[in-house]
Design an enzyme around this catalytic site. Structure first.
Site, PDB file in Angstrom:
ATOM      1  N   LYS A   1       0.884  -1.013   0.164  1.00  0.00           N
ATOM      2  CA  LYS A   1      -0.042   0.101   0.032  1.00  0.00           C
ATOM      3  C   LYS A   1       0.915   1.188  -0.037  1.00  0.00           C
ATOM      4  CE  LYS A   1       0.887   1.529   4.423  1.00  0.00           C
ATOM      5  NZ  LYS A   1       1.585   2.725   4.643  1.00  0.00           N
TER       6      LYS A   1
ATOM      7  N   PRO B   1       9.762  -4.275  -0.092  1.00  0.00           N
ATOM      8  CA  PRO B   1      10.946  -4.221   1.024  1.00  0.00           C
ATOM      9  C   PRO B   1      10.487  -4.127   2.462  1.00  0.00           C
ATOM     10  CG  PRO B   1      11.099  -2.550  -0.526  1.00  0.00           C
ATOM     11  CD  PRO B   1      10.096  -3.628  -1.194  1.00  0.00           C
TER      12      PRO B   1
ATOM     13  N   ALA C   1      10.017  -2.927   6.140  1.00  0.00           N
ATOM     14  CA  ALA C   1      10.174  -1.282   6.814  1.00  0.00           C
ATOM     15  C   ALA C   1      10.565  -0.259   5.927  1.00  0.00           C
ATOM     16  CB  ALA C   1      11.372  -1.420   7.861  1.00  0.00           C
TER      17      ALA C   1
ATOM     18  N   GLY D   1       7.459   1.744   4.779  1.00  0.00           N
ATOM     19  CA  GLY D   1       6.093   2.514   4.795  1.00  0.00           C
ATOM     20  C   GLY D   1       5.173   1.963   3.500  1.00  0.00           C
ATOM     21  N   LEU D   2       5.299   0.811   3.192  1.00  0.00           N
ATOM     22  CA  LEU D   2       4.624   0.179   1.980  1.00  0.00           C
ATOM     23  C   LEU D   2       3.811  -1.058   2.478  1.00  0.00           C
ATOM     24  CD1 LEU D   2       7.459  -0.045  -0.671  1.00  0.00           C
ATOM     25  CD2 LEU D   2       5.631   1.230  -0.665  1.00  0.00           C
ATOM     26  N   GLY D   3       3.775  -1.129   3.721  1.00  0.00           N
ATOM     27  CA  GLY D   3       2.885  -1.896   4.503  1.00  0.00           C
ATOM     28  C   GLY D   3       2.970  -3.430   4.182  1.00  0.00           C
ATOM     29  N   GLY D   4       4.217  -3.928   3.771  1.00  0.00           N
ATOM     30  CA  GLY D   4       4.599  -5.356   3.372  1.00  0.00           C
ATOM     31  C   GLY D   4       4.086  -6.386   4.258  1.00  0.00           C
ATOM     32  N   GLY D   5       4.467  -6.110   5.668  1.00  0.00           N
ATOM     33  CA  GLY D   5       3.910  -6.936   6.793  1.00  0.00           C
ATOM     34  C   GLY D   5       2.664  -7.128   6.935  1.00  0.00           C
ATOM     35  N   SER D   6       1.993  -5.767   6.655  1.00  0.00           N
ATOM     36  CA  SER D   6       0.497  -5.815   6.857  1.00  0.00           C
ATOM     37  C   SER D   6      -0.283  -6.714   5.748  1.00  0.00           C
ATOM     38  CB  SER D   6      -0.035  -4.455   6.901  1.00  0.00           C
ATOM     39  OG  SER D   6       0.710  -3.484   7.892  1.00  0.00           O
TER      40      SER D   6
ATOM     41  N   ASP E   1      -2.648  -1.160   9.823  1.00  0.00           N
ATOM     42  CA  ASP E   1      -2.699  -1.121   8.493  1.00  0.00           C
ATOM     43  C   ASP E   1      -3.226  -2.375   7.741  1.00  0.00           C
ATOM     44  OD1 ASP E   1      -1.423   1.222   8.474  1.00  0.00           O
ATOM     45  OD2 ASP E   1       0.599   0.535   7.771  1.00  0.00           O
TER      46      ASP E   1
END
Ligand code: C5P
Length: 307
Positions: A9, A94, A96, A98-103, A136
């Site tokens: 995101k 990538p 950490a 700000g792209l919400g990968g983990g979320s 997120d």
């Protein structure tokens, strides 16, 4: 075997309206899914109750710190003896950033395991679990484009624009925790924040009209001065000199994005920016807004197929 796409995101706008009694920040943010994605497969594995995680590709938090396992554990709570499963995660977003990968990964796990374990949870029930996993995650469960409020748990979908929005994403190196960035935000003098305030209403109107020149005048992220990372300004300057209509940081950073008029323009911006990167560890990606998370069921015959 289920295979899911976990879309990243970005925050086209991010404003903080106040601090909530629970210590979280009250947000007003236009979230959009973008075409950068992790891939998640749910592979039947091990005895009942088994939960495994295999990560391939880019680095991701190992073991219990990974939001995939947190999401799965919350879903399994109070439901002993569920079929064993290994989550196979192919990381391309990538960490950490700000792209919400983990979320996004956590949302894909909730969606996928709800089916895999045949839990039959409704959308509202899944959203409630998602909010417990992270701020997120509710948006990532919905995907597409939305105006997000509360601590991230109020997701109001916005009609997806007919005209594609092309973006160039640029992640300089450097990492700070989201909690650290919000804490730094609380210490900022108001004068530091003001120039970074987005014009959310104008952004929403521009998105509805597919008017990217106007959208360019409405971007902003109040967490940018809180991150206080000089490489964010360098990254924004690079994209602006490369011809982006406007730039902003996403989430708690440090990824920045530039918006483009169309695909050809985005390609030009990306090519010029690539030529000016300070070093190879800067991640550059050509993307566009994406209409929600697409799920595909891998046809029978796949080697991981076990049902
Ligand atoms: O919810 P999540 O675990 O992703 O949030 C990480 C941290 O970011 C929280 O512990 C909190 O310090 C901060 N945060 C906040 N307000 C929000 C979202 C996150 O203060 N709306």
């Amino acid at each position: 075997m289920h295979s899911l796409t976990a879309l990243a995101k970005l925050n086209l706008t991010l404003d903080v309206l106040g601090i909530r009694p629970d210590g979280y920040h009250e947000l007003e943010s236009v979230f959009g899914s973008v075409t950068v994605a992790d891939r998640l497969r749910l592979v039947p594995d091990g005895p009942r109750g088994h939960l495994g995680l295999v990560v391939r590709g880019l680095p991701a938090p190992p073991g219990p710190a990974n939001l995939c396992l947190e999401a799965a554990r919350r879903l399994a709570e109070g439901r002993p003896g569920l079929p064993g499963v290994t989550l196979v995660l192919e990381k391309r977003i990538p960490l950490a950033s700000g792209l919400g990968g983990g979320s996004a990964d956590a949302a894909a796990v909730l969606e996928g395991l709800n089916r895999f374990w045949r839990l039959g949870l409704s959308r509202a029930e899944l959203l409630a679990v998602a909010a417990g996993v992270g701020s997120d995650v509710p948006f990532c469960l919905e995907g597409g484009l939305a105006l997000v409020g509360g601590r991230g748990d109020r997701v109001r979908p916005i009609p997806f624009p007919a005209h594609p929005l092309w973006l160039v994403l640029l992640r300089p190196p450097g990492t700070k925790t989201t909690a650290g960035v919000y804490a730094a935000y609380d210490r900022l003098p108001p004068g530091t924040v003001r120039p970074h305030r987005p014009e959310t209403g104008r952004a929403l109107r521009a998105l509805a009209a597919g008017d990217w020149e106007t959208l360019a005048t409405a971007l902003g992220n109040v967490l940018e001065p809180a991150l206080a990372e000089p490489r964010v300004s360098v990254a924004r300057g690079l994209l602006e000199r490369a011809g982006a209509l406007a730039t902003a940081m996403t989430g708690s950073g440090p990824t920045v994005f530039g918006i483009a008029r169309d695909r050809d323009h985005a390609r030009e911006v990306a090519a010029r920016a690539a030529a000016g990167l300070p070093c190879r560890s800067w991640w550059l990606y050509l993307a566009r807004l994406a209409p929600g998370r697409k799920e595909s069921i891998v046809p029978p015959g796949n080697t991981d197929q076990a049902t």
